[in-house]
Design a protein around this motif. Structure first.
Motif: not given
Length: 444
Positions: A96-122
């Motif tokens: 409905e919102k035309r969004e893809v949900h993406v999980a947080p990216y965590v590095d090999s040491e367990g630290r979060e690099v990017t948070p949970k995000r959403s990307f809009g699309y047409d």
């Protein structure tokens, strides 16, 4: 700019999920053609930082190919080709919102690099490939390795080299499972890995591990539930490949079903136990589990998104899917397009050609799969396969040098689609030169 291009919706957001062969080729071509001009806003999402052509994973695992010489860095490639790269793994979809949900990216040491995000699309394109199907076999998840991505191949290679070093250093006799490899599944991946391992394990021990006798101590076994290996190839080629593996010392067990994978081997349904320090599961495929009914889209029993001949999903014309994760009708045949690299390459080219039609309101054309046959590499020993369809106007079984050249050309076509002729040629020359100054097998 042509009239058709002037009518394109500037800034139309195209999100491609999956940077495999098809997804990366599509993002590259759309970025080069439309992204640079601002006509399309193209974004590629993948959980890895680099791309390696999946049919090459068995060579990385065996050590006959150095991954660093062949991997494509997504961030650099996107910068050079007019699209955006965003790291992360798709975990959800809001149609409905035309969004893809993406999980947080965590590095090999367990630290979060990017948070949970959403990307809009047409327009959304899903091309996340496939993974092995263990059919719920006990012990596979705990004790078997798979060759689904770069990390799997690297992990197997490291364990293989360590096994050789360990066997050389220990003072006690080898355990029954030591230096034994069991490969479950005799499709292209399993057979190619077995042939490569026969050569590379001998190359590894030749670098000073002289307490290991490769002919006596190292053993590779291929286990196949069907009555022959390489069932996608004609019987004569299947037999020729099995004969070659047998001559190399690879044990081939056909008509053998796996009951469970053990910590130190494989147990068959008939009660036989195959000792193995390393077990590789290369049987069956399915799309990733999270795709099952995602966003209310239609999926089949192996989680593939069901698409129309236009590659549009059956329940949303703004969402496309192709490659191994899609069940696409094979026009003129029963069933769906087979999950092969050549199909993903063709579908990427077809979808690229349809974007102008889609954005100017013209009806989309159906994708028609052209079967050019199958080729299976047996390392430096041989290559077997069948050529058919539009390539030669009929069908022909091929072996040896000609088949090997055809097999190599498939990878060159992929490199050409990503880099163009100049860079592909220079990279090829650089690898030839480098190989003359380094060990013939990767030792770490």
């Amino acid at each position: 700019m042509t009239n058709a291009e002037e009518r394109l919706e500037h800034g139309h957001r195209v999100v491609i999920v999956g940077g495999g062969a098809g997804g990366l080729e599509l993002a590259t071509r759309l970025g080069d053609k439309y992204g640079r001009k601002g006509v399309l806003d193209v974004t590629l999402i993948d959980r890895s930082r680099t791309h390696v052509w999946k049919p090459k994973l068995h060579e990385i695992a065996a050590g006959s190919m150095d991954m660093s010489e062949h991997e494509v860095n997504y961030l650099a490639h996107s910068h050079w080709h007019g699209f955006h790269y965003r790291i992360g793994e798709m975990i959800g979809l809001d149609r409905e919102k035309r969004e893809v949900h993406v999980a947080p990216y965590v590095d090999s040491e367990g630290r979060e690099v990017t948070p949970k995000r959403s990307f809009g699309y047409d327009t959304l394109v899903i091309a996340i490939g496939s993974q092995s199907n263990d059919f719920g076999t006990p012990g596979v998840k705990e004790f078997a390795m798979k060759l689904e991505e770069q990390a799997d191949a690297t992990r197997f290679h490291e364990r293989m080299v360590n096994a050789c070093i360990r066997a050389h250093a220990q003072q006690t006799p080898l355990r029954p499972e030591q230096l034994k490899v069991a490969i479950i599944g005799a499709g292209a991946t399993g057979v190619e890995l077995a042939a490569e391992l026969h050569r590379t394990t001998r190359e590894v021990v030749a670098y000073g591990l002289d307490r290991v006798d490769p002919d006596k101590d190292i053993k590779v076994t291929v286990v196949e539930a069907a009555d022959r290996i390489l069932t996608s190839l004609p019987m004569r080629l299947s037999t020729a490949a099995e004969d070659l593996l047998t001559r190399l010392g690879v044990q081939v067990l056909t008509g053998a079903k796996v009951a469970r994978v053990l910590r130190d081997g494989v147990e068959l349904v008939d009660g036989r136990v195959i000792p193995a320090e390393l077990v590789v599961w290369a049987a069956g495929i399915k799309a990733p589990d999270f795709l099952k009914d995602i966003g209310g889209l239609e999926t089949n029993r192996i989680n593939q998104l069901v698409v129309k001949a236009t590659l549009q999903t059956t329940r949303d014309e703004n969402i496309f899917a192709f490659g191994d994760c899609a069940a696409c009708p094979w026009i003129g045949h029963d069933g769906v397009v087979p999950p092969r690299a050549q199909a993903a390459h063709q579908q990427a080219s077809h979808l690229y050609a349809q974007f102008r039609r889609r954005l100017v309101g013209k009806p989309l054309q159906d994708y028609r799969y052209r079967d050019f046959g199958s080729l299976v590499s047996l390392g430096e020993f041989s290559t077997v396969g069948s050529l058919m369809g539009g390539l030669i106007g009929g069908s022909m079984m091929v072996e040896g040098f000609f088949a090997r050249m055809m097999y190599m050309s498939l990878y060159k076509m992929h490199e050409l689609a990503l880099h163009g002729m100049a860079k592909m040629t220079l990279d090829t020359i650089a690898r030839i030169i480098t190989r003359r100054t380094e060990p013939v097998v990767k030792l770490h």
